[in-house]
Design a protein around this motif. Structure first.
Motif, PDB file in Angstrom:
ATOM      1  N   PRO A 250      86.943 136.211  99.431  1.00 12.11           N
ATOM      2  CA  PRO A 250      87.489 137.464  98.951  1.00 12.11           C
ATOM      3  C   PRO A 250      87.929 136.953  97.430  1.00 12.11           C
ATOM      4  O   PRO A 250      87.654 137.960  96.672  1.00 12.11           O
ATOM      5  CB  PRO A 250      88.561 137.714  99.695  1.00 12.11           C
ATOM      6  CG  PRO A 250      88.400 137.115 101.139  1.00 12.11           C
ATOM      7  CD  PRO A 250      87.554 135.968 100.825  1.00 12.11           C
ATOM      8  N   ASN A 251      88.446 136.185  97.316  1.00 12.43           N
ATOM      9  CA  ASN A 251      88.664 135.661  95.927  1.00 12.43           C
ATOM     10  C   ASN A 251      87.685 135.561  94.992  1.00 12.43           C
ATOM     11  O   ASN A 251      87.469 135.655  93.797  1.00 12.43           O
ATOM     12  CB  ASN A 251      89.927 134.658  95.703  1.00 12.43           C
ATOM     13  CG  ASN A 251      89.512 133.341  96.481  1.00 12.43           C
ATOM     14  OD1 ASN A 251      88.556 133.476  97.320  1.00 12.43           O
ATOM     15  ND2 ASN A 251      90.114 132.221  96.191  1.00 12.43           N
ATOM     16  N   ALA A 252      86.465 135.158  95.473  1.00 10.54           N
ATOM     17  CA  ALA A 252      85.344 134.922  94.861  1.00 10.54           C
ATOM     18  C   ALA A 252      84.565 136.022  94.549  1.00 10.54           C
ATOM     19  O   ALA A 252      83.983 136.433  93.444  1.00 10.54           O
ATOM     20  CB  ALA A 252      84.298 134.007  95.770  1.00 10.54           C
ATOM     21  N   PHE A 253      84.521 137.161  95.452  1.00 14.20           N
ATOM     22  CA  PHE A 253      83.972 138.402  95.256  1.00 14.20           C
ATOM     23  C   PHE A 253      84.827 138.991  94.025  1.00 14.20           C
ATOM     24  O   PHE A 253      83.861 139.618  93.261  1.00 14.20           O
ATOM     25  CB  PHE A 253      84.411 139.084  96.380  1.00 14.20           C
ATOM     26  CG  PHE A 253      83.714 140.525  96.421  1.00 14.20           C
ATOM     27  CD1 PHE A 253      82.756 141.128  96.680  1.00 14.20           C
ATOM     28  CD2 PHE A 253      84.603 141.706  95.768  1.00 14.20           C
ATOM     29  CE1 PHE A 253      82.025 142.211  96.530  1.00 14.20           C
ATOM     30  CE2 PHE A 253      84.059 142.993  95.575  1.00 14.20           C
ATOM     31  CZ  PHE A 253      82.649 143.276  95.915  1.00 14.20           C
ATOM     32  N   VAL A 254      85.984 139.004  93.869  1.00 14.63           N
ATOM     33  CA  VAL A 254      86.424 139.347  92.416  1.00 14.63           C
ATOM     34  C   VAL A 254      85.974 138.833  91.073  1.00 14.63           C
ATOM     35  O   VAL A 254      85.372 139.621  90.436  1.00 14.63           O
ATOM     36  CB  VAL A 254      88.029 139.036  92.325  1.00 14.63           C
ATOM     37  CG1 VAL A 254      88.655 139.424  90.999  1.00 14.63           C
ATOM     38  CG2 VAL A 254      88.937 139.791  93.540  1.00 14.63           C
TER      39      VAL A 254
ATOM     40  N   LEU B 159      80.262 133.882  87.350  1.00 13.92           N
ATOM     41  CA  LEU B 159      79.631 133.615  88.260  1.00 13.92           C
ATOM     42  C   LEU B 159      79.592 132.059  89.105  1.00 13.92           C
ATOM     43  O   LEU B 159      79.613 132.168  90.145  1.00 13.92           O
ATOM     44  CB  LEU B 159      78.009 133.919  87.955  1.00 13.92           C
ATOM     45  CG  LEU B 159      76.982 133.600  88.785  1.00 13.92           C
ATOM     46  CD1 LEU B 159      76.875 134.565  90.154  1.00 13.92           C
ATOM     47  CD2 LEU B 159      75.698 133.769  88.384  1.00 13.92           C
ATOM     48  N   ARG B 160      79.555 131.275  88.142  1.00 14.37           N
ATOM     49  CA  ARG B 160      79.695 129.847  88.430  1.00 14.37           C
ATOM     50  C   ARG B 160      80.982 129.502  89.245  1.00 14.37           C
ATOM     51  O   ARG B 160      81.103 128.825  90.237  1.00 14.37           O
ATOM     52  CB  ARG B 160      79.564 128.905  87.611  1.00 14.37           C
ATOM     53  CG  ARG B 160      79.040 127.302  87.834  1.00 14.37           C
ATOM     54  CD  ARG B 160      78.831 126.866  86.797  1.00 14.37           C
ATOM     55  NE  ARG B 160      77.406 126.900  86.187  1.00 14.37           N
ATOM     56  CZ  ARG B 160      76.384 126.348  86.781  1.00 14.37           C
ATOM     57  NH1 ARG B 160      76.498 125.527  87.723  1.00 14.37           N
ATOM     58  NH2 ARG B 160      75.402 126.495  86.228  1.00 14.37           N
ATOM     59  N   TYR B 161      81.981 130.176  88.944  1.00 15.51           N
ATOM     60  CA  TYR B 161      83.455 130.011  89.496  1.00 15.51           C
ATOM     61  C   TYR B 161      83.476 130.614  90.801  1.00 15.51           C
ATOM     62  O   TYR B 161      84.005 130.029  91.926  1.00 15.51           O
ATOM     63  CB  TYR B 161      84.467 130.706  88.478  1.00 15.51           C
ATOM     64  CG  TYR B 161      85.998 130.305  89.327  1.00 15.51           C
ATOM     65  CD1 TYR B 161      86.634 129.289  89.150  1.00 15.51           C
ATOM     66  CD2 TYR B 161      86.627 131.219  89.541  1.00 15.51           C
ATOM     67  CE1 TYR B 161      87.848 128.835  89.858  1.00 15.51           C
ATOM     68  CE2 TYR B 161      88.183 131.354  90.097  1.00 15.51           C
ATOM     69  CZ  TYR B 161      88.377 129.992  90.329  1.00 15.51           C
ATOM     70  OH  TYR B 161      89.901 130.062  90.739  1.00 15.51           O
ATOM     71  N   ALA B 162      82.731 131.733  90.955  1.00 10.98           N
ATOM     72  CA  ALA B 162      82.581 132.437  92.323  1.00 10.98           C
ATOM     73  C   ALA B 162      82.007 131.608  93.252  1.00 10.98           C
ATOM     74  O   ALA B 162      82.294 131.345  94.484  1.00 10.98           O
ATOM     75  CB  ALA B 162      82.005 133.899  92.174  1.00 10.98           C
TER      76      ALA B 162
END
Length: 191
Positions: free
Chosen positions: A67-71, A51-54
């Protein structure tokens, strides 16, 4: 030379240690140091790190849900992170269709239900964020009554502009009571 120390507890995984270090750097706005640590922790299965990385990806890309955060957001939700579920349940934030977003809301509701029935302060606080438009005050009040310092602080902030108070001075008195109680629970934002 040691820049900071993170307490190492026996049995703490590498993923958990990377998450703690990454969170430390993220809170200091040192995103370049935080990002690789949070990614390692996220790839190691830590749902909070996912979650924090997203969120960190979003901050750096300046958009709601890159888009890469959604993953990573979806992985965090699949691993039971309530805040990730809440983010995906908001179709205006996640970009999901109403149907997909409502599936995440249903999963969140199912996960929180037993905690709400037990009067859990954190579950009440999460509901105050989910039900922000409709029942925000109701859930914040429950969170505050259950002992949530975040709930107390946000309810005090809410009462600065809203809420019904009949007697003169009772609004200010209630705000002071909430802030004092939150501060005694260690919430420095209550000052």
């Amino acid at each position: 030379m040691c820049l900071f120390s993170v307490p190492v507890l026996a049995g703490q995984s590498d993923s958990d240690l990377n998450y703690e270090k990454g969170k430390y750097y993220a809170l200091k706005y040192q995103y370049d140091l935080a990002k690789p640590l949070l990614k390692k922790a996220a790839d190691g299965g830590n749902a909070n790190a996912m979650l924090r990385y997203a969120f960190l990806i979003n901050v750096q890309h300046g958009q709601f849900l890159a888009p890469n955060a959604f993953v990573y957001m979806e992985k965090a939700a699949e691993n039971g992170n309530e805040w990730a579920m809440m983010s995906l349940a908001d179709s205006s934030y996640s970009g999901l269709s109403k149907k997909e977003a409502s599936k995440w809301r249903d999963k969140l509701d199912a996960k929180l239900k037993p905690y709400l029935e037990q009067g859990d302060k954190d579950a009440y606080y999460i509901m105050s964020q989910v039900e922000f438009d409709d029942h925000h005050e109701k859930w914040l009040s429950k969170a505050a009554e259950a002992g949530s310092s975040k709930g107390m602080t946000e309810l005090a902030d809410y009462y600065l502009d809203d809420g019904w108070f009949i007697l003169p001075g009772s609004r200010e008195k209630k705000i002071k009571e909430l802030r004092d109680a939150a501060f005694k629970l260690g919430n420095s934002q209550a000052i």
